[in-house]
Design a protein around this motif. Sequence first.
Motif, short mmCIF file in Angstrom:
data_model
loop_
_atom_site.label_atom_id
_atom_site.label_comp_id
_atom_site.label_asym_id
_atom_site.label_seq_id
_atom_site.Cartn_x
_atom_site.Cartn_y
_atom_site.Cartn_z
N GLY A 31 34.67 36.85 45.74
CA GLY A 31 34.58 36.84 44.77
C GLY A 31 34.70 35.03 44.44
O GLY A 31 34.47 34.30 43.33
N TRP A 44 34.73 33.22 40.43
CA TRP A 44 33.52 33.39 40.06
C TRP A 44 34.41 33.56 38.55
O TRP A 44 34.09 33.31 37.15
CB TRP A 44 32.74 34.96 40.14
CG TRP A 44 31.30 34.36 38.94
CD1 TRP A 44 31.48 36.06 38.57
CD2 TRP A 44 30.56 33.88 38.66
NE1 TRP A 44 30.57 35.60 37.44
CE2 TRP A 44 29.95 33.82 37.82
CE3 TRP A 44 30.45 32.52 39.33
CZ2 TRP A 44 28.93 33.15 36.89
CZ3 TRP A 44 28.70 31.74 39.19
CH2 TRP A 44 28.07 32.36 38.06
N SER A 45 35.16 34.41 37.99
CA SER A 45 36.13 34.40 37.07
C SER A 45 36.25 33.40 36.54
O SER A 45 36.63 33.42 34.95
CB SER A 45 36.83 36.12 37.13
OG SER A 45 38.22 35.23 38.36
N GLU A 46 37.56 32.93 37.85
CA GLU A 46 37.92 31.13 36.80
C GLU A 46 36.69 30.57 36.43
O GLU A 46 37.04 29.65 35.30
CB GLU A 46 38.83 30.87 37.89
CG GLU A 46 39.95 31.98 38.62
CD GLU A 46 40.65 31.04 39.81
OE1 GLU A 46 40.16 29.91 39.76
OE2 GLU A 46 41.84 30.99 40.08
N THR A 90 33.74 31.05 35.30
CA THR A 90 33.17 31.80 33.65
C THR A 90 34.32 31.46 32.63
O THR A 90 34.02 31.31 31.90
CB THR A 90 33.19 33.21 33.91
OG1 THR A 90 34.00 33.85 34.33
CG2 THR A 90 31.54 33.61 34.90
N ASP A 91 35.31 31.52 33.36
CA ASP A 91 36.65 31.27 31.69
C ASP A 91 36.20 29.48 31.69
O ASP A 91 36.48 29.26 30.75
CB ASP A 91 37.88 31.71 32.28
CG ASP A 91 38.43 33.27 32.70
OD1 ASP A 91 37.37 33.95 31.65
OD2 ASP A 91 38.97 33.56 33.05
N GLY A 103 29.15 38.84 31.32
CA GLY A 103 30.00 39.56 32.87
C GLY A 103 28.41 40.20 33.32
O GLY A 103 28.73 40.61 34.27
N ALA A 158 28.88 39.09 37.88
CA ALA A 158 30.58 39.85 38.15
C ALA A 158 29.87 41.77 38.11
O ALA A 158 30.01 42.10 39.10
CB ALA A 158 31.13 40.10 36.64
N GLU A 170 29.13 43.75 41.84
CA GLU A 170 30.30 44.97 42.07
C GLU A 170 28.80 45.97 42.51
O GLU A 170 29.28 46.96 43.20
CB GLU A 170 30.69 45.81 41.18
CG GLU A 170 31.64 44.79 40.10
CD GLU A 170 32.24 45.39 39.02
OE1 GLU A 170 31.77 46.33 38.61
OE2 GLU A 170 33.45 44.78 38.37
#
Length: 988
Positions: free
Chosen positions: A281, A306-308, A310-311, A319, A322, A326
């Motif tokens: 990711g 990607w999660s970091e 977007t945070d 999301g 994401a 998936e």
Amino acid sequence: MNSADFQLQGMTDPRLAVHAAGALPAWLWSLDGACILWANPVGVSIVGATNTSALASRHVDPDDPRRRQVVQLARRLPPTGAVQLERMRGYAGLGSLLTCACSRLEIRGVGGVILVRAAEPAGRSMPLVERLQRLVDGVDMPVAAFSRDGRFVAASNRGRPLFSIGSLAEGGLDGLRDNALREGRAETSVGLWRLVLQRVGSGDDIGLVALLEPNVSDRSSTHPAPLTESEVEFPLRNTATIPPMQAVESPPEPDNSPSRDFPPQRRHHPLRFMWRMDAEGRFSFGSDEFTRIIGMRTASGFGRLWSEITDVFGFDPEGRVAKAVETRNTWSGITLLWPVDGSDARLRVELSGLPIYDRARNFVGYRGFGVCRDREGLARLAANRRHEFSFSETSHPPPAGPAGSADTEPSELLQQPTEPDTTVETPKNVLPFRPPVDLKPPPLTPVENNAFNELARQLSARLEGEPDSAEPGTNAEQPVVQKPSEATQTQVDGLSPPEPTPQATIARDSLILDLLPGGVMIHRAGRALYANPAFLAQVGYSSLQALQEAGGLDALLVQADMPAADSMPPTGSPVTVSATPPSGAPQQPITARLFVVPWDGEPAHALICGGASAPSRVGHASAEELATIVDTAAEGILMFDDGGHITACNRSAEALFGHSGDSLTQRNLADLFAPESQGAVRNYLKGLVDDDARLLDHGREVLGRVREDSLIPLAMTMGRTQTEGPNFFAVFRDLSQSKKIETELSQARRQAERAANAKADVLARISHEIRTPLTSIIGFAEVMIDEKFGSLGNERYVEYMKDIRASGERIIAFIDNLLDLSRIETGKLDLAFVNQNLNEIVEQCVAVMQPQANRERIIIRTSLAHTLPPVVADAQALRQITLNLIGNSIHLANAGGQVIVSTTINDFGDVALRVRDTGHGLSENELAAATEPFRTPAPSDQASKSADVSLSLTKALVEANRAQFHIKTGPHSGTLIEVVFAQTNALS
């Protein structure tokens, strides 16, 4: 009032603003139903419009059911605004009704309108953020939408340059936001503008809409304060400014707004960039232009999970990316608000992605491209970056010394400080700088690597094309004529003789490539140079210009089957090409190969497609499509010559005969059948060879032989592939299942016939054994009733004898009915079908049953049609049917009741005989017992006349005479029995 006024009315009028951001659709109609004046985003989506402005320009057809309903509502709804619930058609799909709350409103400048609000969900579910975005889309005013907590969501085209804040808090408008949420509307002045903050929606679906209007009071002032250019263009910007004293002493900060020296240059094409995400990711992108536009500080925030990302940036709160990752499928059309340096305004970027797999089909990540279509925002940010670059070079003079130190020598000011003699210990809470040896240059992006490779190839070609020595007197600055390299010249010479000019070579090659059925595209340094019609049809673009306007090679997802570290696949390597055409229709991935070829005298890359072909025109099928259809067919198909030697087969034939395709092509057609069927197969083939085939040939039934030497029944049809052609074909259909079903049905039919015959034999024996003693009993009873040999001595004995005679006659009648039923079931009842006059038979039967009706005090009434056509039936059976129906109706009618016998012609032109009584009717159990043979109703405490009613024989006789039997009954409504004779059965 035009469409822009209605858009503003929908956000500022409290009666409409409460529905503007709601999840349930709402529409505002004119009284005549000719147009929809306004609708909220969900309502706009249901009627198929892009925004409210486009919806208001539509004209509703007079035949539209929605318009007719609105006109009816305009007549019924009171002008007081009272709400009425209506079931509306045309909003919830074909044939469905939607419950709506309808009311009539009065709008200033328009008059009466009809507000239709859905009371139940309809259409697709739309999140609040998307509703707010659609609410301001297409509005011809400076308008912006904010969430409930004040975060910026979207702005109209005229509002994007004016709203440059990421939230209301950055503009110092928290108090205004609280007032708007509490009161519904709040206003304030911002320079020469008046900012109106309006609450839209209700409940959990609440948002804020900001409108900018010229401030009349400031314009009318005698000495208005002049505004700077940034204040005019950005009335709402970040209020975190530098204090006045610091602003004087510190160097000036770069301004984000475009300078007068750097005006925004008009951009003609969207910006496209490539991005990549690994299996874990980690997201990265390689585009120098996009990096310069968003700024280095923002670009440095990528290259992480990607999660970091977007945070940190918060540009995908739902999301969506994401969730799409998936799925491991190709996706497109996800729009994000991309952050940029030095501004709270964001760029609207649309992302598309394609999953990447290695040779073992293991998922290794995603690769895709992003498209930013906000050309005005891109041009403005590009001007800002040029201004920042110029500012960084010119706006940092050396620091001036204090007043009175002008005589200080420059050498003293620029003298480097010497190291102190004493060593100072570094505190424990201070981290040392990383040593210079640890600094590593950042790796090149794929785009940079490709650019360097292309430069190296061009320089090598130029060096190889220079002459060995220059002649004396030759001007050194004369341009060098480029010559193709030796390897390139060899490839060109192998194809065709060299042409005089590169333009002639390109024209010749283009003519040849245009005729190829496979797709070919030539590109160099990420720019598409040529594409033949087959390639354009495969990727869904109408022309090369359309492909270049969409971004050229960046509009295609080219995935190489190679490790991710390589930036360019080697020549001849397989690649996968995917595209999202302007129409949005999904395209299948195309298998291709990448080659290095000369083009216009320089090396280029040729993308040659071989795994997919251009789609066929409607009504035409290619050979590949026909082969797919033949392989998918359930019937086995063989192709052979006139000697029966098999040359080809489909997969169903392999499964049918139990042999592989290679094994079948080594056999003769006759070897696949049982010995008793081989002669029929040879004769069938010989007839085709001799051209003795009939036009309508239903084939042959033969016995096929499978691999295990078992036999299966087959239906075989042969034919020629072409007239007078050498090839023949045969189509086989397995008849095993149909033969099995046919055998089972024959066995069941025989068993039923045997059972019916056995029952008929039993009934005949019972009738013979019972009829003789019953006849004697009835005869002796009649003699004793007549007292021919003397008096019985008591009157009761006479009554007993009458009961004995009646019981015997009833038993004999019951046995006769059983015999008639058995003969009908076994088909042994002899019937003579001739034309009968139904009215005459009814009159005769009524005359016969009249004495019985008189004894029961029942009135028989008749209603016979005068022009009744004849019916086809057996005379004796028809008479028995009529007598049974009248007798049962007399039995069911109460004393003093009526029995009505009528004949008529129904709506279908058939003759109907109807017998109706005025009795108490039959229950469901009594009706079942009366119509089914050998069944009696359940025992009950109350005796009923319906217990003696039997209609089973009557129904069987009706069906034996090719008529239909219908019965209608109910408590206290009597019973109606109808016999319908089809008029089409009448004899001429």
